[in-house]
Design an enzyme around this catalytic site. Structure first.
Site, PDB file in Angstrom:
ATOM      1  CG  HIS A 141      29.395 -63.493   7.898  1.00 39.03           C
ATOM      2  ND1 HIS A 141      28.983 -64.809   7.884  1.00 39.03           N
ATOM      3  CD2 HIS A 141      30.571 -63.460   7.213  1.00 39.03           C
ATOM      4  CE1 HIS A 141      29.866 -65.535   7.194  1.00 39.03           C
ATOM      5  NE2 HIS A 141      30.837 -64.745   6.786  1.00 39.03           N
TER       6      HIS A 141
ATOM      7  CG  ASP B 155      24.981 -65.310   7.688  1.00 36.62           C
ATOM      8  OD1 ASP B 155      25.944 -64.567   8.002  1.00 36.62           O
ATOM      9  OD2 ASP B 155      24.604 -65.456   6.513  1.00 36.62           O
TER      10      ASP B 155
ATOM     11  CG  ASP C 226      32.813 -68.318   6.166  1.00 37.93           C
ATOM     12  OD1 ASP C 226      32.669 -67.113   6.423  1.00 37.93           O
ATOM     13  OD2 ASP C 226      32.378 -68.852   5.131  1.00 37.93           O
TER      14      ASP C 226
ATOM     15  CD  GLU D 112      29.398 -63.231   3.686  1.00 39.08           C
ATOM     16  OE1 GLU D 112      30.226 -62.886   2.845  1.00 39.08           O
ATOM     17  OE2 GLU D 112      29.156 -64.441   3.924  1.00 39.08           O
ATOM     18  CD  GLU D 113      28.455 -67.645   4.202  1.00 41.21           C
ATOM     19  OE1 GLU D 113      28.489 -67.554   2.963  1.00 41.21           O
ATOM     20  OE2 GLU D 113      29.470 -67.807   4.898  1.00 41.21           O
TER      21      GLU D 113
ATOM     22  CG  ASP E 296      34.158 -63.128   6.101  1.00 39.64           C
ATOM     23  OD1 ASP E 296      34.218 -64.329   6.423  1.00 39.64           O
ATOM     24  OD2 ASP E 296      33.265 -62.660   5.366  1.00 39.64           O
TER      25      ASP E 296
ATOM     26  CG  HIS F 265      31.516 -71.246   1.517  1.00 43.49           C
ATOM     27  ND1 HIS F 265      30.876 -70.555   0.527  1.00 43.49           N
ATOM     28  CD2 HIS F 265      31.689 -70.373   2.520  1.00 43.49           C
ATOM     29  CE1 HIS F 265      30.687 -69.309   0.917  1.00 43.49           C
ATOM     30  NE2 HIS F 265      31.181 -69.176   2.126  1.00 43.49           N
TER      31      HIS F 265
END
Lengths: 468, 468
Positions: free
Chosen positions: B87, B89, B121, B155-156, B186, B436
């Site tokens: 992903h 994003d 990520d 995804e997020e 991922d 994150h």
């Protein structure tokens, strides 16, 4: 008894509209003490009161709660001196909160309900004293006692500095020195029909339990099952404090409570209160007891423990898979005679330490007292109360209920301790007035008859025998 | 084995700076899917990827997740087909959050740590596939398999609509139909030194317990001791779910867990993980177990129950004497083989109902499932894994750890169920990458060697025997 009251009462009725207008002006000043931007309005409200009082011939000092100037001792006439307290700041209010009318505009409906922030808490009662003076003057009746008035503008924001001020002024040479008794009109009837005199308040010890483990919040997927979770421990500790039926599980608390005497027990039967009154205020039938006496005793004369919430955990709507690293549980114990706040701390901390130790968790737990306010109980057979009781009978045609309150009004105890005199809580509004809530109101009847009551109280005080 | 890898590897090293530059360009596009104002950047990031891929000769479709146009079936060369997912994003990031460098500017320090939101990520791994293709082209080495790529930009933010898209495309005539296996890069190494292949994830059943009593919040002074308090009940119910040592107290859960076989048990001893790794990530030594095997098993192959918080109670700093009228406790259970999510619901609701009934409270209690994601376990002896294992040994000179993760990556199970093929999680970054979090980074070494690994994996896949 007190025949001069007739002409005073007549004047109150004559002046009713102007008294309501005075309340209208007061409500229009948004004296929200909690809002710093509104502080000038709190000052303006204080100035409004001062100018109204001066117009009535009172000697007024606007006293900042910092260091105070030297002042001359007033020579008071040799009659009884009553010290009255009230506050002229109000809780915040916004139309958007759900008010049906503009909160800072007094709006009277066809049932005589006067809606507006501060109408009942506490601008109405404060103006009640002013109106009583004015009606005496117009009626050509002398005030039968000396009146000392202490009106505060920061009550809804913690009354910071007030305790020290009261203690100072109660000392020799202070403004409150001559007070023979204190009267506070800042609470409510138990219901809507029967007036009451209030002689007791519960105290409140407010605690935090902080449990911490990891250095930062964790992902429950990655760490769930491998690390001690502070929330798990906290919930166990909080669950150990109280039963769903309100029984406090902390060893030693029960033993501190003054036993119920037959004399006290007898007081509860006659109180104008029904279970429906409770259900109406709850908006549900989730009361613990099914009878009035037990319910009132639990509210007034037994301690209670409430769990308020948890700081640091996930509290928003939705789902978050967090393991909070540090959580702080909040709870408080409402205290009653003869509980010593410090002794309560001791058994509370001992209980929490013991329960936490039994969890065998590697987290750390620290309980602390956030604040404590002591309970207060006055003697309802003091002349201050008997005079007020006679005044109620005169104005309302009924003997007042003798009530306590479950909550605290800290200034009550401060006045009692500083002056050493009897303190009476003499409410003007009723239980449906919604102080602190939306659509706060004061019934016109409670306002106008309340003005009569405050005046009548002063006359009956003057007639009571001079025994302490 | 796979001698053509040498020239591919050489090209990766030669192109290293340009690959880092590609990551720099990608990090500079703040493709924060959770922020609606940044949606154009997510689209821009998708277009950047598309144009890079097109330049490499790939056939690209930008596919909105709504209804899709008809498309021609691609004739793929008759070699294995690998479907890769990533992903582009990223999570939100602000310098004020505590970043040491601008989050949307790739900043490489002298230890080769490349800081920037999305570096690990998941922009680094996504670009890893592109870079591997480019290096093959420059080296004049044919890609040994067909490569299908599915790169997502939401995804997020919950990957809404992705499940349906994957299911559609996995069907006859769909874009994923030809896939022989799936590879997702991922996730992360268990530590910082040893690569791993991941073959299992826990699932997650997330629950709410709503307890309500009075119609509105109450004052604890007035009502404390007379009414059933929802917080008291909720804390009792939450305390009944789990012990401080992580033991789940819900009857029936334990029995659902697949027994530990000797074969599985043997896998844990060799895993490169120490208790100090745990303590470092916790920032404390509050782990439940003192040994590695138990800790990893609790994270990977046993269920756990975490209490996340309470909605509706007092959660701010300070002291508020409120009795909350309605509180919603949140907790989740991490699920493992062979727990059936629906069977878990059943025993959870039964437990809560039973405990609440035992409280004899007049409040009402309603438990509900917020969402459920199933656990996933793949066979690590499948050729997809053995190929990846050989690639790791080739690139890193060490056999990879076979790991699971305690958290969930829902798309993994979706790909497995939709395609019916083996899914491999092949991480590029390491445990200290802080996905994150603030100061997210990817080590230069993990990026460059990771590109080699992705390429090598494709070659070993091509060499594996054709058994399913």
């Amino acid at each position: 008894m007190a025949p001069q009251l007739d002409s005073f009462f007549k004047q109150v009725d004559t002046l009713a509209e102007s008294f309501i207008d005075r309340l209208r002006k007061a409500v229009a000043i948004p004296s929200v003490s909690a809002d710093e931007e509104r502080r000038p309005d709190v000052v303006r409200m204080g100035e409004f009161l001062a100018s109204e009082l001066k117009a009535l011939g009172a000697s007024v000092e606007l006293r900042p709660l910092g260091p105070q100037p030297h002042k001359e001792h007033l020579e008071l006439p040799p009659v009884r001196t009553i010290l009255v307290y009230g506050h002229y700041d109000v809780q915040p209010a916004l139309l958007e909160d759900g008010w049906a009318t503009e909160p800072f505009k007094l709006t009277v409906d066809d049932k005589g309900r006067m809606y507006g922030r501060g109408s009942t808490d506490d601008k109405g009662p404060v103006l009640g004293w002013l109106n009583a003076i004015e009606a005496h003057q117009r009626a050509g009746v002398e005030l039968p006692v000396n009146l000392l008035m202490c009106f505060e503008g920061m009550e809804e924001y913690g009354s910071e500095g007030l305790d020290e001020f009261i203690e100072r002024e109660a000392k020799k040479g202070g403004f409150f020195e001559a007070a023979d008794a204190v009267c506070i009109s800042d609470n409510y009837w138990l219901g809507t029909q029967k007036p009451c005199l209030t002689y007791g308040l519960r105290g409140c010890n407010y605690y935090s339990i902080e449990i911490r483990g990891p250095a930062q919040d964790l992902h429950s997927g990655v760490f769930g099952g491998t690390a001690h979770e502070p929330m798990t421990d906290l919930v166990k500790v909080m669950a150990s404090l109280v039963e769903p039926d309100g029984t406090i599980l902390i060893e030693g608390i029960k033993e501190m409570v003054a036993p119920l005497t037959e004399q006290e027990k007898a007081l509860y039967g006659d109180i104008a209160f029904t279970m429906d009154n409770l259900y109406e205020s709850l908006g549900s039938t989730t009361g613990i007891y099914d009878d009035k006496e037990k319910t009132l005793m639990r509210r007034w004369r037994y301690p209670s423990l409430s769990l308020h919430g948890i700081e640091g955990a996930f509290s928003a709507p939705g789902a978050k898979t967090v393991i909070p690293a540090k959580v702080i549980g909040k709870f408080s114990i409402r205290t009653v005679p003869d509980m010593d706040p410090k002794a309560v701390d001791e058994v509370v901390f001992k209980h929490i330490d013991k329960v936490f130790a039994s969890l065998k968790s590697k987290n750390t737990c620290k309980a602390s007292l956030q604040h404590a306010g002591k309970w207060w109980v006055a003697s309802p057979s003091h002349w201050n109360f008997t005079a007020a009781g006679k005044a109620v009978e005169h104005v309302w045609g009924v003997k007042p209920d003798l009530t306590r309150e479950g909550g605290s009004i800290p200034v009550t105890l401060t006045f009692e301790q500083a002056t050493g005199k009897n303190v009476l809580l003499l409410p003007m509004g009723s239980s449906t007035d919604a102080a602190h809530s939306v659509n706060e109101k004061l019934d016109r009847r409670n306002y106008i008859e309340g003005i009569k009551l405050l005046g009548a109280y002063l006359h009956y005080v003057a007639e009571e025998p001079m025994k302490e």
